[in-house]
Design a protein around this motif. Sequence first.
Motif, PDB file in Angstrom:
ATOM      1  N   ASP A  97       5.643  -3.936  -9.803  1.00  0.00           N
ATOM      2  CA  ASP A  97       5.076  -3.213  -8.890  1.00  0.00           C
ATOM      3  C   ASP A  97       5.560  -3.291  -7.362  1.00  0.00           C
ATOM      4  O   ASP A  97       4.998  -3.437  -6.520  1.00  0.00           O
ATOM      5  CB  ASP A  97       3.477  -3.691  -8.802  1.00  0.00           C
ATOM      6  CG  ASP A  97       2.948  -3.299 -10.120  1.00  0.00           C
ATOM      7  OD1 ASP A  97       3.166  -2.418 -10.841  1.00  0.00           O
ATOM      8  OD2 ASP A  97       1.788  -4.054 -10.472  1.00  0.00           O
ATOM      9  N   THR A  98       6.836  -3.970  -7.481  1.00  0.00           N
ATOM     10  CA  THR A  98       7.497  -4.110  -6.076  1.00  0.00           C
ATOM     11  C   THR A  98       7.594  -2.841  -5.097  1.00  0.00           C
ATOM     12  O   THR A  98       7.225  -2.922  -4.033  1.00  0.00           O
ATOM     13  CB  THR A  98       8.805  -4.674  -6.362  1.00  0.00           C
ATOM     14  OG1 THR A  98       8.583  -5.865  -6.959  1.00  0.00           O
ATOM     15  CG2 THR A  98       9.569  -4.918  -4.933  1.00  0.00           C
ATOM     16  N   ALA A  99       7.859  -1.664  -5.787  1.00  0.00           N
ATOM     17  CA  ALA A  99       8.077  -0.511  -5.132  1.00  0.00           C
ATOM     18  C   ALA A  99       6.514   0.078  -4.524  1.00  0.00           C
ATOM     19  O   ALA A  99       6.733   0.313  -3.189  1.00  0.00           O
ATOM     20  CB  ALA A  99       8.380   0.634  -5.952  1.00  0.00           C
ATOM     21  N   VAL A 100       5.729  -0.268  -5.155  1.00  0.00           N
ATOM     22  CA  VAL A 100       4.215   0.142  -4.538  1.00  0.00           C
ATOM     23  C   VAL A 100       3.911  -0.862  -3.363  1.00  0.00           C
ATOM     24  O   VAL A 100       3.280  -0.400  -2.193  1.00  0.00           O
ATOM     25  CB  VAL A 100       3.292   0.114  -5.657  1.00  0.00           C
ATOM     26  CG1 VAL A 100       1.911   0.702  -5.096  1.00  0.00           C
ATOM     27  CG2 VAL A 100       3.468   1.037  -6.931  1.00  0.00           C
ATOM     28  N   TRP A 101       4.401  -2.038  -3.640  1.00  0.00           N
ATOM     29  CA  TRP A 101       4.036  -3.008  -2.778  1.00  0.00           C
ATOM     30  C   TRP A 101       4.864  -2.636  -1.339  1.00  0.00           C
ATOM     31  O   TRP A 101       4.276  -2.819  -0.337  1.00  0.00           O
ATOM     32  CB  TRP A 101       4.277  -4.408  -3.142  1.00  0.00           C
ATOM     33  CG  TRP A 101       4.355  -5.472  -1.963  1.00  0.00           C
ATOM     34  CD1 TRP A 101       3.187  -6.246  -1.698  1.00  0.00           C
ATOM     35  CD2 TRP A 101       5.364  -6.047  -1.107  1.00  0.00           C
ATOM     36  NE1 TRP A 101       3.730  -7.009  -0.494  1.00  0.00           N
ATOM     37  CE2 TRP A 101       5.089  -6.862  -0.343  1.00  0.00           C
ATOM     38  CE3 TRP A 101       6.845  -5.554  -1.037  1.00  0.00           C
ATOM     39  CZ2 TRP A 101       5.593  -7.418   0.620  1.00  0.00           C
ATOM     40  CZ3 TRP A 101       7.605  -6.140  -0.189  1.00  0.00           C
ATOM     41  CH2 TRP A 101       6.956  -7.251   0.606  1.00  0.00           C
ATOM     42  N   LEU A 102       6.095  -2.242  -1.543  1.00  0.00           N
ATOM     43  CA  LEU A 102       6.972  -1.730  -0.305  1.00  0.00           C
ATOM     44  C   LEU A 102       6.217  -0.610   0.401  1.00  0.00           C
ATOM     45  O   LEU A 102       6.209  -0.647   1.787  1.00  0.00           O
ATOM     46  CB  LEU A 102       8.321  -1.550  -0.693  1.00  0.00           C
ATOM     47  CG  LEU A 102       9.100  -2.819  -1.077  1.00  0.00           C
ATOM     48  CD1 LEU A 102      10.599  -2.102  -1.612  1.00  0.00           C
ATOM     49  CD2 LEU A 102       9.383  -3.839  -0.056  1.00  0.00           C
ATOM     50  N   ILE A 103       5.875   0.215  -0.196  1.00  0.00           N
ATOM     51  CA  ILE A 103       5.015   1.296   0.536  1.00  0.00           C
ATOM     52  C   ILE A 103       3.903   1.022   1.310  1.00  0.00           C
ATOM     53  O   ILE A 103       3.601   1.298   2.447  1.00  0.00           O
ATOM     54  CB  ILE A 103       4.526   2.367  -0.590  1.00  0.00           C
ATOM     55  CG1 ILE A 103       5.860   2.974  -1.284  1.00  0.00           C
ATOM     56  CG2 ILE A 103       3.662   3.459   0.032  1.00  0.00           C
ATOM     57  CD1 ILE A 103       5.724   3.866  -2.541  1.00  0.00           C
ATOM     58  N   LYS A 104       3.021  -0.117   0.451  1.00  0.00           N
ATOM     59  CA  LYS A 104       1.890  -0.346   1.251  1.00  0.00           C
ATOM     60  C   LYS A 104       2.296  -1.396   2.375  1.00  0.00           C
ATOM     61  O   LYS A 104       1.693  -1.346   3.516  1.00  0.00           O
ATOM     62  CB  LYS A 104       0.897  -1.392   0.121  1.00  0.00           C
ATOM     63  CG  LYS A 104       0.451  -0.604  -0.788  1.00  0.00           C
ATOM     64  CD  LYS A 104      -0.361  -1.783  -1.655  1.00  0.00           C
ATOM     65  CE  LYS A 104      -1.062  -0.852  -2.904  1.00  0.00           C
ATOM     66  NZ  LYS A 104      -1.582  -1.817  -3.807  1.00  0.00           N
ATOM     67  N   LEU A 105       3.594  -2.116   2.491  1.00  0.00           N
ATOM     68  CA  LEU A 105       3.829  -2.866   3.459  1.00  0.00           C
ATOM     69  C   LEU A 105       4.295  -2.081   4.801  1.00  0.00           C
ATOM     70  O   LEU A 105       3.991  -2.314   5.750  1.00  0.00           O
ATOM     71  CB  LEU A 105       5.015  -3.836   2.876  1.00  0.00           C
ATOM     72  CG  LEU A 105       5.707  -4.823   4.303  1.00  0.00           C
ATOM     73  CD1 LEU A 105       4.718  -5.780   4.803  1.00  0.00           C
ATOM     74  CD2 LEU A 105       6.963  -5.336   3.728  1.00  0.00           C
ATOM     75  N   GLY A 106       4.989  -0.854   4.174  1.00  0.00           N
ATOM     76  CA  GLY A 106       5.461   0.007   5.412  1.00  0.00           C
ATOM     77  C   GLY A 106       4.152   0.609   6.101  1.00  0.00           C
ATOM     78  O   GLY A 106       4.246   0.760   7.189  1.00  0.00           O
ATOM     79  N   ILE A 107       3.155   0.903   5.375  1.00  0.00           N
ATOM     80  CA  ILE A 107       1.881   1.621   5.976  1.00  0.00           C
ATOM     81  C   ILE A 107       1.143   0.418   7.010  1.00  0.00           C
ATOM     82  O   ILE A 107       0.923   0.553   8.143  1.00  0.00           O
ATOM     83  CB  ILE A 107       0.819   1.979   4.950  1.00  0.00           C
ATOM     84  CG1 ILE A 107       1.546   3.079   3.859  1.00  0.00           C
ATOM     85  CG2 ILE A 107      -0.456   2.226   5.341  1.00  0.00           C
ATOM     86  CD1 ILE A 107       0.388   3.465   2.841  1.00  0.00           C
ATOM     87  N   VAL A 108       1.290  -0.858   6.536  1.00  0.00           N
ATOM     88  CA  VAL A 108       0.837  -1.779   7.564  1.00  0.00           C
ATOM     89  C   VAL A 108       1.681  -2.118   8.713  1.00  0.00           C
ATOM     90  O   VAL A 108       1.016  -2.033   9.939  1.00  0.00           O
ATOM     91  CB  VAL A 108       0.489  -3.047   6.548  1.00  0.00           C
ATOM     92  CG1 VAL A 108       0.006  -4.170   7.616  1.00  0.00           C
ATOM     93  CG2 VAL A 108      -0.492  -3.057   5.697  1.00  0.00           C
ATOM     94  N   ALA A 109       2.855  -1.905   8.208  1.00  0.00           N
ATOM     95  CA  ALA A 109       3.726  -1.947   9.641  1.00  0.00           C
ATOM     96  C   ALA A 109       3.879  -0.995  10.524  1.00  0.00           C
ATOM     97  O   ALA A 109       3.851  -1.318  11.709  1.00  0.00           O
ATOM     98  CB  ALA A 109       5.332  -2.328   9.081  1.00  0.00           C
ATOM     99  N   ALA A 110       3.715   0.241   9.966  1.00  0.00           N
ATOM    100  CA  ALA A 110       3.484   1.370  10.789  1.00  0.00           C
ATOM    101  C   ALA A 110       2.180   1.398  11.636  1.00  0.00           C
ATOM    102  O   ALA A 110       2.298   1.731  12.763  1.00  0.00           O
ATOM    103  CB  ALA A 110       3.588   2.617   9.848  1.00  0.00           C
ATOM    104  N   ALA A 111       0.962   0.882  10.991  1.00  0.00           N
ATOM    105  CA  ALA A 111       0.047   0.722  11.595  1.00  0.00           C
ATOM    106  C   ALA A 111      -0.071  -0.162  12.799  1.00  0.00           C
ATOM    107  O   ALA A 111      -0.422  -0.107  13.866  1.00  0.00           O
ATOM    108  CB  ALA A 111      -1.128   0.379  10.896  1.00  0.00           C
TER     109      ALA A 111
END
Length: 519
Positions: A97-111
């Motif tokens: 599930d690394t790809a999904v985790w990277l997307i979530k990390l990008g959302i948190v970083a963008a916020a």
Amino acid sequence: MRRTMTGRGGLEMAAASRVSGSAWDGRVNLLWISPFVALAGCVVVVFGSNPHSHYGLLLAVVPLLSAAVHNVGTTTLVGGACVAFFALAHYRVPAGDTAVWLIKLGIVAAAAVIGVLISRARVSERQLTESRAVALTLQRGLLPHDVKATNAVEVHHRYLPADSEAGVGGDWFDVIQLSGARVALVVGDVAGHGVHAAATMGRLRTAVHTLADLDLAPDELLARLDDLVIRLADDETDRIVAASCLYVVYDPVSRRCTIARAGHPAPAIVRPDGRADFPRLPDNPPLGLGGTGFECAELTLPEGTLLALYTDGLLALRAGGPEAAQEAMARVLERTGLPLASLCDGVLAALPPSGAEDRSRDDIALLLARTRVVDPRWVASWELPATAEAPSRARTLTARQLDTWHLSEALFPTELVVSELVTNAVRYGGGPVRLRLIYDHALICEVSDTGSTSPHLRHARLMDEGGRGLYLVGCLTDRWGTRYGSGGKTIWAERSLAGVTGAAREPSSNGISRDAVRS
């Protein structure tokens, strides 16, 4: 009993204010720590929930919450903590599930980045608001707080600062009481916006007051003001210093109006019959250019004439240009029967920005003045030969006139002032000597001669035989001074009539004629 109740009521109010203050402080503290509480709660949810859940995205809200409460530094710290905590949660996520985790990390970083940008925008907006508030406070402190009507003119004004984007400008206006019951009307505009424009406006307004106290002619006053602007420009090499000014002097005794302008729009003059026009005045350059002289124009105005002085920000309101704005202004001002306050509101209402949605990007100053005339019975003038008998003759005429005006209580100091001024004119000036008394807001004594020597106040020593005349004049009057004309000089002195019995009465109709009386 009354004092006790008042004290008890004061204690109750103080206690209530302390309770409300404590409640408010509690709410502020709770709001201040809310991002940290939310951060801690989200961390617990992230590490206590299923690794495949989306609860970790709650961390994206925390930087935005911090941006609404804290400064840039705290928002950056909270946002970085959110990204760090979510990165730590990666060790609980299965490898697939690394790809999904990277997307979530990008959302948190963008916020987190958006929260920092919001915080910086809030800081910039607060700084601009504070800077504008400081400039407005400075500008309002430098402008006249209360423009009062005089016996020469009835006045009313409107002042509108520019919009928030343009910032505070350097427009100003003034009504200055001059000698001889005259009045000066001033409107000016400093180029640029901001605190520096407001500060320059204050310096120029102070200079105009100082030069007006010297009784300079309008063209000479603008020349002196031009020199000051040039010196200010030399001191401030990093910015352009330029200004325009309109200076009007009105004499209610002779009804003469002298106008001079420096790069400023001409005033509107509305006759009592409603006929409005914008007179052609000498087109002098703006202040700060130097190297050129200034010219003025002189008009004779009937009683009840309306003068409208304004800055170019008022003309910029009309989309059709300055000519269309002047025509719209004239249509409003032609209704001379309305109060000046209604005319001011009517002018501003008649000049909306046609088709524009935002306000003017320049300050607007509007000064309306309706002329008055001093009743001839309140003025007495004589022409005396420059002989040794002139002071005695002047005292006799003064005593007779003050008795006609029912001002016998003011006779002794007025006789001394008139005697000293006429004696100086005979001794140091040239004949003939002209004496004029004006019964206005104060008792005004004027002595004119053909000489150009300026008198100086001396402090005579104990054994000196002379040098006490102007000192006595200064002690017996509220203010005195000298003004110069084409035919010589005039020494004037004003004495308040406060406390004089009968000073408020209207002079009788059998007063001495204003025509010259030769001894």
